[in-house]
Motif scaffolding. Structure first.
Motif, PDB file in Angstrom:
ATOM      1  N   MET A   1      44.572   1.807  13.572  1.00 16.72           N
ATOM      2  CA  MET A   1      45.635   1.156  14.323  1.00 16.72           C
ATOM      3  C   MET A   1      45.038   0.109  15.260  1.00 16.72           C
ATOM      4  SD  MET A   1      48.472   2.923  16.832  1.00 16.72           S
ATOM      5  CE  MET A   1      47.242   3.440  18.028  1.00 16.72           C
ATOM      6  N   ASN A   2      45.649  -1.062  15.298  1.00 15.60           N
ATOM      7  CA  ASN A   2      45.334  -2.028  16.337  1.00 15.60           C
ATOM      8  C   ASN A   2      46.649  -2.453  16.994  1.00 15.60           C
ATOM      9  OD1 ASN A   2      46.534  -3.899  14.574  1.00 15.60           O
ATOM     10  ND2 ASN A   2      44.576  -4.680  13.840  1.00 15.60           N
ATOM     11  N   ARG A   3      46.652  -3.534  17.718  1.00 14.83           N
ATOM     12  CA  ARG A   3      47.867  -3.911  18.452  1.00 14.83           C
ATOM     13  C   ARG A   3      48.943  -4.526  17.567  1.00 14.83           C
ATOM     14  NH1 ARG A   3      45.955  -6.414  24.277  1.00 14.83           N
ATOM     15  NH2 ARG A   3      44.645  -4.650  24.923  1.00 14.83           N
ATOM     16  N   LYS A   4      48.636  -4.700  16.308  1.00 18.47           N
ATOM     17  CA  LYS A   4      49.597  -5.347  15.412  1.00 18.47           C
ATOM     18  C   LYS A   4      50.010  -4.455  14.251  1.00 18.47           C
ATOM     19  CE  LYS A   4      51.571  -9.451  15.341  1.00 18.47           C
ATOM     20  NZ  LYS A   4      52.285  -9.970  16.533  1.00 18.47           N
ATOM     21  N   ARG A   5      49.103  -3.632  13.762  1.00 20.74           N
ATOM     22  CA  ARG A   5      49.378  -2.860  12.548  1.00 20.74           C
ATOM     23  C   ARG A   5      48.986  -1.387  12.720  1.00 20.74           C
ATOM     24  NH1 ARG A   5      52.145  -6.633  11.677  1.00 20.74           N
ATOM     25  NH2 ARG A   5      51.882  -8.216  10.029  1.00 20.74           N
ATOM     26  N   LEU A   6      49.725  -0.550  11.986  1.00 23.32           N
ATOM     27  CA  LEU A   6      49.440   0.877  11.888  1.00 23.32           C
ATOM     28  C   LEU A   6      49.256   1.207  10.413  1.00 23.32           C
ATOM     29  CD1 LEU A   6      49.358   3.829  12.998  1.00 23.32           C
ATOM     30  CD2 LEU A   6      51.840   3.881  12.661  1.00 23.32           C
ATOM     31  N   VAL A   7      48.145   1.880  10.076  1.00 26.34           N
ATOM     32  CA  VAL A   7      47.845   2.197   8.684  1.00 26.34           C
ATOM     33  C   VAL A   7      47.749   3.709   8.520  1.00 26.34           C
ATOM     34  CG1 VAL A   7      46.240   1.890   6.769  1.00 26.34           C
ATOM     35  CG2 VAL A   7      46.578   0.035   8.416  1.00 26.34           C
ATOM     36  N   VAL A   8      48.483   4.238   7.558  1.00 26.43           N
ATOM     37  CA  VAL A   8      48.406   5.649   7.199  1.00 26.43           C
ATOM     38  C   VAL A   8      47.621   5.745   5.897  1.00 26.43           C
ATOM     39  CG1 VAL A   8      49.700   7.741   6.643  1.00 26.43           C
ATOM     40  CG2 VAL A   8      50.615   6.107   8.314  1.00 26.43           C
ATOM     41  N   VAL A   9      46.500   6.469   5.938  1.00 23.51           N
ATOM     42  CA  VAL A   9      45.587   6.526   4.795  1.00 23.51           C
ATOM     43  C   VAL A   9      45.813   7.818   4.022  1.00 23.51           C
ATOM     44  CG1 VAL A   9      43.187   6.430   4.051  1.00 23.51           C
ATOM     45  CG2 VAL A   9      43.901   5.225   6.131  1.00 23.51           C
ATOM     46  N   LEU A  10      46.186   7.682   2.746  1.00 20.66           N
ATOM     47  CA  LEU A  10      46.294   8.807   1.834  1.00 20.66           C
ATOM     48  C   LEU A  10      45.189   8.705   0.789  1.00 20.66           C
ATOM     49  CD1 LEU A  10      50.179   8.894   1.338  1.00 20.66           C
ATOM     50  CD2 LEU A  10      48.792  10.091   3.043  1.00 20.66           C
ATOM     51  N   GLU A  11      45.106   9.674  -0.083  1.00 24.05           N
ATOM     52  CA  GLU A  11      43.990   9.712  -1.030  1.00 24.05           C
ATOM     53  C   GLU A  11      44.009   8.543  -2.001  1.00 24.05           C
ATOM     54  OE1 GLU A  11      41.690  12.924  -3.911  1.00 24.05           O
ATOM     55  OE2 GLU A  11      43.411  13.523  -2.709  1.00 24.05           O
ATOM     56  N   SER A  12      45.175   8.050  -2.358  1.00 24.14           N
ATOM     57  CA  SER A  12      45.244   6.929  -3.305  1.00 24.14           C
ATOM     58  C   SER A  12      46.243   5.854  -2.860  1.00 24.14           C
ATOM     59  CB  SER A  12      45.634   7.433  -4.698  1.00 24.14           C
ATOM     60  OG  SER A  12      46.892   8.090  -4.660  1.00 24.14           O
ATOM     61  N   LYS A  13      46.648   5.882  -1.582  1.00 27.33           N
ATOM     62  CA  LYS A  13      47.596   4.894  -1.060  1.00 27.33           C
ATOM     63  C   LYS A  13      47.282   4.569   0.390  1.00 27.33           C
ATOM     64  CE  LYS A  13      51.563   6.380  -3.887  1.00 27.33           C
ATOM     65  NZ  LYS A  13      52.957   6.915  -3.829  1.00 27.33           N
ATOM     66  N   LEU A  14      47.658   3.357   0.779  1.00 25.02           N
ATOM     67  CA  LEU A  14      47.579   2.931   2.168  1.00 25.02           C
ATOM     68  C   LEU A  14      48.962   2.429   2.574  1.00 25.02           C
ATOM     69  CD1 LEU A  14      44.237   0.910   2.004  1.00 25.02           C
ATOM     70  CD2 LEU A  14      44.539   3.159   3.034  1.00 25.02           C
ATOM     71  N   HIS A  15      49.572   3.055   3.558  1.00 27.11           N
ATOM     72  CA  HIS A  15      50.885   2.647   4.039  1.00 27.11           C
ATOM     73  C   HIS A  15      50.695   1.791   5.301  1.00 27.11           C
ATOM     74  CE1 HIS A  15      53.443   5.371   1.500  1.00 27.11           C
ATOM     75  NE2 HIS A  15      52.274   5.979   1.392  1.00 27.11           N
ATOM     76  N   ILE A  16      51.131   0.542   5.237  1.00 28.68           N
ATOM     77  CA  ILE A  16      50.972  -0.393   6.344  1.00 28.68           C
ATOM     78  C   ILE A  16      52.305  -0.536   7.072  1.00 28.68           C
ATOM     79  CG2 ILE A  16      50.283  -2.713   7.006  1.00 28.68           C
ATOM     80  CD1 ILE A  16      48.733  -2.894   4.380  1.00 28.68           C
ATOM     81  N   HIS A  17      52.268  -0.354   8.410  1.00 27.06           N
ATOM     82  CA  HIS A  17      53.469  -0.462   9.233  1.00 27.06           C
ATOM     83  C   HIS A  17      53.256  -1.493  10.333  1.00 27.06           C
ATOM     84  CE1 HIS A  17      55.378   3.358   7.720  1.00 27.06           C
ATOM     85  NE2 HIS A  17      54.106   3.601   7.410  1.00 27.06           N
ATOM     86  N   ASP A  18      54.342  -2.146  10.733  1.00 21.48           N
ATOM     87  CA  ASP A  18      54.314  -2.992  11.915  1.00 21.48           C
ATOM     88  C   ASP A  18      54.303  -2.083  13.140  1.00 21.48           C
ATOM     89  OD1 ASP A  18      54.826  -5.754  13.244  1.00 21.48           O
ATOM     90  OD2 ASP A  18      56.317  -4.412  14.144  1.00 21.48           O
ATOM     91  N   LEU A  19      53.341  -2.261  14.039  1.00 21.55           N
ATOM     92  CA  LEU A  19      53.191  -1.331  15.146  1.00 21.55           C
ATOM     93  C   LEU A  19      54.343  -1.428  16.140  1.00 21.55           C
ATOM     94  CD1 LEU A  19      51.388   0.816  16.433  1.00 21.55           C
ATOM     95  CD2 LEU A  19      50.220  -1.002  17.680  1.00 21.55           C
ATOM     96  N   THR A  20      54.895  -2.618  16.323  1.00 28.09           N
ATOM     97  CA  THR A  20      55.962  -2.790  17.309  1.00 28.09           C
ATOM     98  C   THR A  20      57.236  -2.057  16.904  1.00 28.09           C
ATOM     99  OG1 THR A  20      55.068  -4.967  17.887  1.00 28.09           O
ATOM    100  CG2 THR A  20      57.316  -4.469  18.602  1.00 28.09           C
TER     101      THR A  20
END
Length: 291
Positions: A1-20
């Motif tokens: 996570m940084n000030r712009k993005r949140l990433v959820v890491v799974l075994e074969s996927k990456l879910h990218i979210h807007d942090l705001t």
């Protein structure tokens, strides 16, 4: 996570979210990533450099650098011959450090183009790299391992691959191109300085102060260590050692007389009349509810 993005890491996927807004932006499908290995550039001020790095293969040391603002692959880097074990971005996101499961080589790449800028030799024996950390000005790179050491590499002009290749000359480049990786990297620069911890095999993380004068190490057995970085390099001197306060986990809190340190050990606290009174009161409540 940084000030712009949140990433959820799974075994074969990456879910990218807007942090705001926490709105889902993209799902990136990856190769099998059982370690959940992923690195995100800090980007506290420069949002133009917002990158994510993740393994491109479960067997080869290839890294995918993903543009988190443009939502597209920025570049792909063939970092190591073995499986990746650790990665880290510099503060501005321009540099990416990598280490394989062998742990003998630490490499630094340009995040935009994937060009190899630095290649350092940590040692000749295999080890697990616990953490990689750039200094704030990207002058130094720290690497901690399960050998009970922290190596500090200096990212100066003399260590850059361009400078080394030009000094070696054409003949050296031709010889290096046909030698195995284990032999062609023997001449890689060694660490500028080194920290020797008291115990080996204890997981730890490392970082440097803003003025690059101290190396901080925090260990899994709850110690915070400060080492002075010599101006001329060499072995760092321990200047301060602190025992961290231990927090209750849910299991330890149920016991009320112990502290669970990340599953490593349980430290008994002194039993008092108050703790016995609280325990007896709780048992009476459960007995009453059972009736």
């Amino acid at each position: 996570m940084n000030r712009k993005r949140l990433v959820v890491v799974l075994e074969s996927k990456l879910h990218i979210h807007d942090l705001t807004s926490l709105k889902p932006l993209m799902v990136v499908h990856t190769e099998q990533n059982p370690r959940g290995l992923c690195a995100l550039s800090p980007n506290n001020e420069n949002f133009e450099q917002c990158f994510m790095a993740y393994p491109n293969s479960s067997s080869e040391g290839e890294v995918t650098v993903y543009d988190m603002m443009g939502m597209q692959i920025q570049t792909m880097v063939s970092a190591h011959q073995g499986t990746l074990a650790n990665m880290a971005f510099s503060l501005d996101g321009c540099l990416l450090a990598t280490a394989s499961e062998t742990g003998t080589l630490i490499r630094v790449f340009d995040s935009h183009e994937g060009v190899l800028l630095f290649s350092f030799r940590r040692g000749s024996t295999s080890t697990l790299i616990y953490g990689l950390s750039f200094s704030l000005n990207s002058e130094f790179l720290c690497a901690s391992s399960d050998h009970g050491t922290v190596h500090i590499f200096r990212l100066d002009a003399e260590s850059r691959m361009e400078e080394r290749n030009s000094s070696v000359g054409l003949l050296g480049g031709m010889v290096g191109s046909v030698l195995p990786d284990s032999l062609s990297t023997v001449m890689d620069p060694r660490a500028f300085a080194q920290v020797k911890l008291r115990d080996a095999g204890v997981p730890n993380l490392c970082a440097m102060t803003a003025d690059n004068s101290l190396v901080h190490v925090i260990t899994a057995d709850a110690y915070f260590l400060q080492y002075e970085l010599p101006v001329e390099g060499g072995e760092c001197k321990l200047v301060k050692e602190s025992k961290l306060c231990l927090l209750y986990t849910s299991d330890a809190a149920d016991e009320e007389d112990s502290v669970d340190l990340g599953g490593r050990r349980i430290i008994k606290k002194k039993k008092t009349r108050e703790s016995f009174a609280r325990r007896n009161s709780r048992r009476q409540r459960w007995t009453t509810m059972g009736k």
